[in-house]
Design an enzyme around this catalytic site. Structure first.
Site, PDB file in Angstrom:
ATOM      1  N   ASN A 159      50.454  47.844  39.177  1.00 32.87           N
ATOM      2  CA  ASN A 159      51.490  49.113  38.128  1.00 32.87           C
ATOM      3  C   ASN A 159      51.146  50.063  37.524  1.00 32.87           C
ATOM      4  OD1 ASN A 159      51.537  46.947  37.226  1.00 32.87           O
ATOM      5  ND2 ASN A 159      53.715  47.476  36.626  1.00 32.87           N
ATOM      6  N   GLU A 260      50.520  37.448  32.766  1.00 33.43           N
ATOM      7  CA  GLU A 260      51.602  37.488  32.186  1.00 33.43           C
ATOM      8  C   GLU A 260      51.914  38.466  33.842  1.00 33.43           C
ATOM      9  OE1 GLU A 260      53.277  41.044  31.893  1.00 33.43           O
ATOM     10  OE2 GLU A 260      52.061  42.493  31.487  1.00 33.43           O
ATOM     11  N   CYS A 294      57.172  45.786  34.661  1.00 30.87           N
ATOM     12  CA  CYS A 294      57.159  44.392  34.525  1.00 30.87           C
ATOM     13  C   CYS A 294      57.996  44.514  32.863  1.00 30.87           C
ATOM     14  CB  CYS A 294      55.955  43.522  33.721  1.00 30.87           C
ATOM     15  SG  CYS A 294      55.204  44.194  32.766  1.00 30.87           S
ATOM     16  N   GLU A 469      49.052  39.750  24.662  1.00 34.89           N
ATOM     17  CA  GLU A 469      47.856  40.853  25.775  1.00 34.89           C
ATOM     18  C   GLU A 469      47.736  41.785  24.366  1.00 34.89           C
ATOM     19  OE1 GLU A 469      47.870  42.340  29.607  1.00 34.89           O
ATOM     20  OE2 GLU A 469      46.277  40.569  30.142  1.00 34.89           O
TER      21      GLU A 469
HETATM   22  N1  LIG Z   1      54.424  41.552  35.308  1.00 35.79           N
HETATM   23  C1  LIG Z   1      53.779  43.029  36.171  1.00 35.79           C
HETATM   24  O1  LIG Z   1      53.388  43.881  35.598  1.00 35.79           O
HETATM   25  C2  LIG Z   1      53.603  43.405  37.731  1.00 35.79           C
HETATM   26  C3  LIG Z   1      53.389  43.689  38.760  1.00 35.79           C
HETATM   27  C4  LIG Z   1      52.715  43.905  39.677  1.00 35.79           C
HETATM   28  C5  LIG Z   1      54.111  43.652  40.362  1.00 35.79           C
HETATM   29  N2  LIG Z   1      54.757  42.167  39.653  1.00 35.79           N
HETATM   30  C6  LIG Z   1      55.627  41.619  40.251  1.00 35.79           C
HETATM   31  O2  LIG Z   1      56.179  41.776  41.261  1.00 35.79           O
HETATM   32  C7  LIG Z   1      56.555  41.649  43.164  1.00 35.79           C
HETATM   33  C8  LIG Z   1      55.291  41.367  43.843  1.00 35.79           C
HETATM   34  O3  LIG Z   1      54.674  42.814  43.457  1.00 35.79           O
HETATM   35  P1  LIG Z   1      52.748  42.332  43.908  1.00 35.79           P
HETATM   36  O4  LIG Z   1      53.202  42.077  45.219  1.00 35.79           O
HETATM   37  O5  LIG Z   1      51.636  43.597  43.944  1.00 35.79           O
HETATM   38  O6  LIG Z   1      52.512  41.361  42.728  1.00 35.79           O
HETATM   39  P2  LIG Z   1      51.288  40.673  43.413  1.00 35.79           P
HETATM   40  O7  LIG Z   1      51.253  39.352  42.302  1.00 35.79           O
HETATM   41  O8  LIG Z   1      51.392  39.955  44.564  1.00 35.79           O
HETATM   42  O9  LIG Z   1      50.127  41.301  42.653  1.00 35.79           O
HETATM   43  C9  LIG Z   1      49.273  41.407  41.743  1.00 35.79           C
HETATM   44  C10 LIG Z   1      48.059  40.990  42.672  1.00 35.79           C
HETATM   45  O10 LIG Z   1      47.461  40.136  42.376  1.00 35.79           O
HETATM   46  C11 LIG Z   1      46.887  39.367  43.594  1.00 35.79           C
HETATM   47  N3  LIG Z   1      47.146  38.258  44.366  1.00 35.79           N
HETATM   48  C12 LIG Z   1      48.666  38.715  45.133  1.00 35.79           C
HETATM   49  N4  LIG Z   1      48.268  37.110  46.007  1.00 35.79           N
HETATM   50  C13 LIG Z   1      46.798  36.359  45.545  1.00 35.79           C
HETATM   51  C14 LIG Z   1      46.966  35.086  46.247  1.00 35.79           C
HETATM   52  N5  LIG Z   1      47.436  35.060  46.845  1.00 35.79           N
HETATM   53  N6  LIG Z   1      45.852  35.053  44.981  1.00 35.79           N
HETATM   54  C15 LIG Z   1      45.024  35.429  44.140  1.00 35.79           C
HETATM   55  N7  LIG Z   1      45.746  36.853  43.977  1.00 35.79           N
HETATM   56  C16 LIG Z   1      46.479  37.106  44.516  1.00 35.79           C
HETATM   57  C17 LIG Z   1      46.793  40.733  44.112  1.00 35.79           C
HETATM   58  O11 LIG Z   1      46.096  41.312  44.728  1.00 35.79           O
HETATM   59  C18 LIG Z   1      47.412  42.037  42.780  1.00 35.79           C
HETATM   60  O12 LIG Z   1      46.089  41.521  42.661  1.00 35.79           O
HETATM   61  C19 LIG Z   1      57.383  43.234  42.255  1.00 35.79           C
HETATM   62  O13 LIG Z   1      57.694  43.940  43.154  1.00 35.79           O
HETATM   63  C20 LIG Z   1      57.442  42.648  40.951  1.00 35.79           C
HETATM   64  O14 LIG Z   1      58.566  42.042  40.845  1.00 35.79           O
HETATM   65  C21 LIG Z   1      54.668  42.019  38.150  1.00 35.79           C
HETATM   66  N1  LIG Z   2      53.215  48.382  32.345  1.00 34.17           N
HETATM   67  C1  LIG Z   2      53.598  47.294  31.433  1.00 34.17           C
HETATM   68  C2  LIG Z   2      52.575  46.630  31.872  1.00 34.17           C
HETATM   69  C3  LIG Z   2      53.459  45.840  32.889  1.00 34.17           C
HETATM   70  O1  LIG Z   2      54.060  46.368  33.672  1.00 34.17           O
HETATM   71  C4  LIG Z   2      53.712  47.563  29.785  1.00 34.17           C
HETATM   72  O2  LIG Z   2      53.473  48.509  29.426  1.00 34.17           O
HETATM   73  O3  LIG Z   2      52.392  47.532  29.282  1.00 34.17           O
END
Ligand SMILES: NC(=O)c1ccc[n+]([C@@H]2O[C@H](COP(=O)([O-])OP(=O)(O)OC[C@H]3O[C@@H](n4cnc5c(N)ncnc54)[C@H](O)[C@@H]3O)[C@@H](O)[C@H]2O)c1
Ligand SMILES: N[C@@H](CC=O)C(=O)O
Length: 491
Positions: A159, A260, A294, A469
């Site tokens: 994102n 995070e 997030c 962070e």
């Molecule tokens: N906190 C945030 O900024 C943030 C960012 C992206 C997604 N999300 C949340 O997660 C939901 C799903 O999005 P997503 O599928 O892209 O997130 P995700 O957690 O699956 O992916 C984030 C990272 O983790 C990696 N990943 C995925 N499965 C993994 C595993 N088994 N082992 C190690 N690394 C792994 C992905 O390749 C990516 O680099 C979103 O709808 C949202 O709710 C949160």
């Molecule tokens: N985008 C956030 C981090 C996760 O989404 C930020 O505002 O830094």
């Protein structure tokens, strides 16, 4: 439309390990697509366990020299990286928008946001001070030294493909750590371009390594890092289930962790709030990056005395949002990242309506624009039974819930396993501090919708993770404290 960059060489499509851009001659690859159109932008290598291990070999070999590099020299390299990132803002902004889908103005904005972390940690590098401790016994000198933890594995989300990498790599390098990184499979190109600029800035070979992997191969790559005792820290931004998996799997080698994770942010509008300001704040917090942030408000609680007026003001603003591809300068909301994301948003809206919510605007996909578009949506009559109140929607949907009592809304706001951000609008000073104390989150916005900044400690509590962070605390996660005691100093 082809992606035109003033520096075409910033569009990389190989791993970067030990200072070399490496593409295996044989082996699998995967496609990176434009979420606006589904067209393929690039095909990049899909790493396996051996590639993941060679990245750790490189980072481990580079660590002794990098940790001994004077902090001032590390800071100078980071400052050059910051300057190069800003000098290539337009190219990086275009890459972000193309692979992630956010409007170009937001893509450019993310580049400055990413650079702000690099600049900040360039400055913090020179301030990793230790302590001289007053000795409790004669003839001793006691010290607390701060040392880099070692090799850091950074796993980043799609994102904010530039900012999340910068917010992890810059403090790691500033602290004297070396890095292996796996960017999100949806948005690897921005990360590769940033690493190319870091190389140009003078980051020595092996200090920074990046491997790309598809969703299918990601566990194979990350498992190697989890099992390798040379990797001393994992820093992760993404979903809570993956964060918990990393915490469980890194227990055997007791790695330091920064997580995070997801949120479920409440946004509360009290009867004494400035309603125009509250609408403005919600627009900024909720609809940035199409709601895929997030810290986006996920539940909007509005006092019954102002609910209908607030809803009308909000609907007017949301219905006017321009939805379209990043290539159209008028676009304010781009496509969602992928099909899974749109399906989740649609499921949340349909579930809310089935349970009694009313669509005030939006509420449907926009197939005429493309498969990944969803209309900016306001729902009324949302309640805690709905999926949109329990799970992070991660899309442009604002579900409104009426409330009548402060204690009741605090209880509702805290009634979630998540605890990343919370927002409220009020002009009552006593209430403001009651709420700031009572909300169980790592971040609280008071009469403000845009909270993130390099000088602020960003992170959550509960299922939203741990670690901070940015800010003066951001370096701590990459350092450990060594106690040194010298005796025999009596005269
Ligand atoms: N906190 C945030 O900024 C943030 C960012 C992206 C997604 N999300 C949340 O997660 C939901 C799903 O999005 P997503 O599928 O892209 O997130 P995700 O957690 O699956 O992916 C984030 C990272 O983790 C990696 N990943 C995925 N499965 C993994 C595993 N088994 N082992 C190690 N690394 C792994 C992905 O390749 C990516 O680099 C979103 O709808 C949202 O709710 C949160
Ligand atoms: N985008 C956030 C981090 C996760 O989404 C930020 O505002 O830094």
């Amino acid at each position: 439309m082809p992606l035109t960059l003033s520096r075409p060489d910033l569009q990389r499509s190989t791993h970067f390990i030990a200072g070399q851009w490496q593409r295996p001659e044989v082996g699998p690859s995967f496609d990176v697509t434009d979420p606006a159109t589904g067209t393929v932008i690039a095909s990049i290598p899909d790493a396996d366990a051996a590639t993941a291990r060679s990245a750790v070999d490189a980072a481990h070999a580079a660590f002794p020299a990098w940790r001994k590099t004077p902090a001032k020299q590390r800071a100078q390299i980071l400052k050059r990286w910051n300057d190069l990132v800003l000098a290539h803002q337009e190219d990086l902004g275009r890459l972000i928008s193309r692979e992630q889908g956010k409007p170009l103005a937001e893509g450019r904005g993310e580049v400055s946001y990413a650079a702000s972390y690099i600049e900040w940690f360039a400055e913090e590098a020179t301030r990793a001070n230790g302590e001289v401790i007053p000795a409790p016994a004669p003839g001793r000198r006691m010290f607390a030294l701060r040392e880099p933890v070692g090799v850091v594995a950074a796993i980043t989300p799609w994102n904010f493909p530039a900012a999340m990498i910068a917010r992890k790599i810059a403090p790691a390098l500033a602290a004297g750590c070396t890095v292996v990184c796996k960017p999100a499979e949806d948005t690897p190109l921005t990360s590769l371009a940033l690493i190319a600029l870091a190389q140009e800035a003078g980051v020595p070979p092996g200090v920074l390594n990046i491997v790309t992997a598809s969703r299918e191969h990601t566990p194979e790559v990350v498992d190697v890092w989890l099992d390798d005792a040379r990797v001393r820290k994992i820093t992760f931004t993404g979903s809570t289930p993956v964060g918990k998996h990393l915490a469980r799997r890194s227990a055997d080698t007791l790695k330091k962790l920064s997580l995070e994770l997801g949120g479920n942010a409440p946004f509360i509008v009290f009867e004494d709030a400035d309603l125009e300001a509250a609408v403005e704040g919600l627009m900024a917090a909720k609809f940035r990056n199409g709601g895929q942030t997030c810290v986006c408000p996920n539940r909007v609680f509005v006092h019954e005395a102002v609910h209908d007026r607030f809803a009308a003001l909000l609907v007017a603003r949301v219905a006017a949002l321009q939805v379209g591809p990043a290539s159209d300068p008028a676009s304010q909301i781009g496509p969602m990242i992928n099909a899974r994301a749109v399906e989740k948003i649609e499921r949340h809206v349909q579930d809310a309506v089935a349970r009694g919510a009313v669509v005030l605007t939006g509420g449907m996909r926009l197939p005429a624009l493309g498969a990944n578009y969803f209309a900016p949506t306001v729902l009324a009559g949302a309640d805690a039974s709905m999926a949109c109140a329990c799970e992070e929607t991660f899309g442009p949907v604002a579900p409104l819930t009426r409330f009548s009592d402060e204690a009741e809304v605090i209880a509702q706001a805290n009634d979630t396993p998540f605890g990343l951000a919370a927002y409220f609008y009020s002009n009552d000073t006593r209430r403001i501090w009651r709420l700031a104390d009572a909300l169980e989150t790592g971040i609280v916005g008071i009469n403000e919708g845009a909270l993130a900044a390099e000088a602020a400690p960003f992170g959550g509590v509960k299922d939203s993770g741990y670690g901070r962070e940015g800010s003066v605390h951001g370096l701590d996660d990459y350092l450990h404290t060594k106690y040194v005691c010298q005796g025999g100093l009596d005269a």
